[in-house]
Design a protein around this motif. Structure first.
Motif, PDB file in Angstrom:
ATOM      1  N   LYS A   1       0.815  -1.198   0.000  1.00  0.00           N
ATOM      2  CA  LYS A   1       0.000   0.000   0.000  1.00  0.00           C
ATOM      3  C   LYS A   1       0.856   1.258   0.000  1.00  0.00           C
ATOM      4  O   LYS A   1       0.462   2.260  -0.594  1.00  0.00           O
ATOM      5  N   THR A   2       2.006   1.195   0.630  1.00  0.00           N
ATOM      6  CA  THR A   2       2.873   2.371   0.695  1.00  0.00           C
ATOM      7  C   THR A   2       3.335   2.785  -0.691  1.00  0.00           C
ATOM      8  O   THR A   2       3.295   3.976  -1.042  1.00  0.00           O
ATOM      9  N   TYR A   3       3.765   1.808  -1.500  1.00  0.00           N
ATOM     10  CA  TYR A   3       4.193   2.126  -2.866  1.00  0.00           C
ATOM     11  C   TYR A   3       3.034   2.711  -3.677  1.00  0.00           C
ATOM     12  O   TYR A   3       3.194   3.679  -4.411  1.00  0.00           O
ATOM     13  N   LEU A   4       1.862   2.107  -3.558  1.00  0.00           N
ATOM     14  CA  LEU A   4       0.700   2.576  -4.305  1.00  0.00           C
ATOM     15  C   LEU A   4       0.347   4.010  -3.905  1.00  0.00           C
ATOM     16  O   LEU A   4       0.097   4.858  -4.761  1.00  0.00           O
ATOM     17  N   LYS A   5       0.347   4.282  -2.631  1.00  0.00           N
ATOM     18  CA  LYS A   5       0.047   5.650  -2.168  1.00  0.00           C
ATOM     19  C   LYS A   5       1.063   6.642  -2.722  1.00  0.00           C
ATOM     20  O   LYS A   5       0.703   7.749  -3.134  1.00  0.00           O
ATOM     21  N   THR A   6       2.326   6.257  -2.754  1.00  0.00           N
ATOM     22  CA  THR A   6       3.372   7.137  -3.271  1.00  0.00           C
ATOM     23  C   THR A   6       3.191   7.354  -4.774  1.00  0.00           C
ATOM     24  O   THR A   6       3.294   8.477  -5.272  1.00  0.00           O
ATOM     25  N   THR A   7       2.892   6.292  -5.492  1.00  0.00           N
ATOM     26  CA  THR A   7       2.641   6.402  -6.927  1.00  0.00           C
ATOM     27  C   THR A   7       1.478   7.346  -7.197  1.00  0.00           C
ATOM     28  O   THR A   7       1.553   8.212  -8.077  1.00  0.00           O
ATOM     29  N   LEU A   8       0.397   7.190  -6.444  1.00  0.00           N
ATOM     30  CA  LEU A   8      -0.767   8.054  -6.631  1.00  0.00           C
ATOM     31  C   LEU A   8      -0.448   9.506  -6.283  1.00  0.00           C
ATOM     32  O   LEU A   8      -0.902  10.425  -6.962  1.00  0.00           O
ATOM     33  N   TYR A   9       0.336   9.703  -5.237  1.00  0.00           N
ATOM     34  CA  TYR A   9       0.732  11.062  -4.863  1.00  0.00           C
ATOM     35  C   TYR A   9       1.416  11.752  -6.046  1.00  0.00           C
ATOM     36  O   TYR A   9       1.054  12.866  -6.430  1.00  0.00           O
ATOM     37  N   PHE A  10       2.410  11.089  -6.629  1.00  0.00           N
ATOM     38  CA  PHE A  10       3.143  11.684  -7.743  1.00  0.00           C
ATOM     39  C   PHE A  10       2.291  11.797  -9.008  1.00  0.00           C
ATOM     40  O   PHE A  10       2.427  12.753  -9.773  1.00  0.00           O
ATOM     41  N   LEU A  11       1.413  10.824  -9.240  1.00  0.00           N
ATOM     42  CA  LEU A  11       0.516  10.901 -10.393  1.00  0.00           C
ATOM     43  C   LEU A  11      -0.340  12.171 -10.312  1.00  0.00           C
ATOM     44  O   LEU A  11      -0.454  12.915 -11.282  1.00  0.00           O
ATOM     45  N   PHE A  12      -0.924  12.414  -9.143  1.00  0.00           N
ATOM     46  CA  PHE A  12      -1.779  13.590  -9.004  1.00  0.00           C
ATOM     47  C   PHE A  12      -0.964  14.877  -8.897  1.00  0.00           C
ATOM     48  O   PHE A  12      -1.357  15.906  -9.426  1.00  0.00           O
TER      49      PHE A  12
END
Length: 134
Positions: A1-12
């Motif tokens: 989940k940590t990687y996914l949250k980080t990916t989403l942060y940078f995507l947005f």
């Protein structure tokens, strides 16, 4: 989940806060309602409604009947190169080629990111660019 949250942060941060495209997170049933809520709550409020989760069909990751599993495992076990991938990785690649299109119905374009993809700089509206370039 940590990687996914980080990916989403940078995507947005560097793309989708401005362009507001829908984001679908595919999973194999391993994101329950609590996990989905946790991930959505980690996204800036103005973009949360863009994110949805989609559990893929269990049969999508079933070894095709025409493949001899023992022979496949024997081949994989030879490991001739450092990047020789396992059966699970190969099934994931097959999913993207064979099964993912049924989940993309209604969309003209798809941008694929893994949960370890980081968009570190602003990027333009790629979909608009593709439309303009035909």
């Amino acid at each position: 989940k940590t990687y996914l949250k980080t990916t989403l942060y940078f995507l947005f941060r560097n793309f989708n806060a401005e362009h507001k495209y829908p984001v679908i997170i595919f999973h194999e049933g391993d994101f329950d309602d609590k996990a989905q809520t946790e991930i959505i709550m980690s996204i800036r409020m103005s973009c949360r409604s863009l994110v949805s989760f989609r559990a893929v069909d269990k049969d999508d990751f079933k070894l095709p009947d025409h493949i001899d599993e023992a022979k496949m495992n024997k081949c994989i076990a030879t490991n001739p190169t450092p990047y020789w991938r396992n059966a699970k990785y190969r099934m994931m690649c097959r999913w993207w080629l064979v099964h993912m299109p049924k989940y993309a119905e209604g969309y003209e374009y798809v941008m694929r990111l893994d949960d370890d993809s980081f968009i570190e700089e602003q990027i333009p509206d790629l979909f608009d660019w593709m439309d303009k370039k035909k």
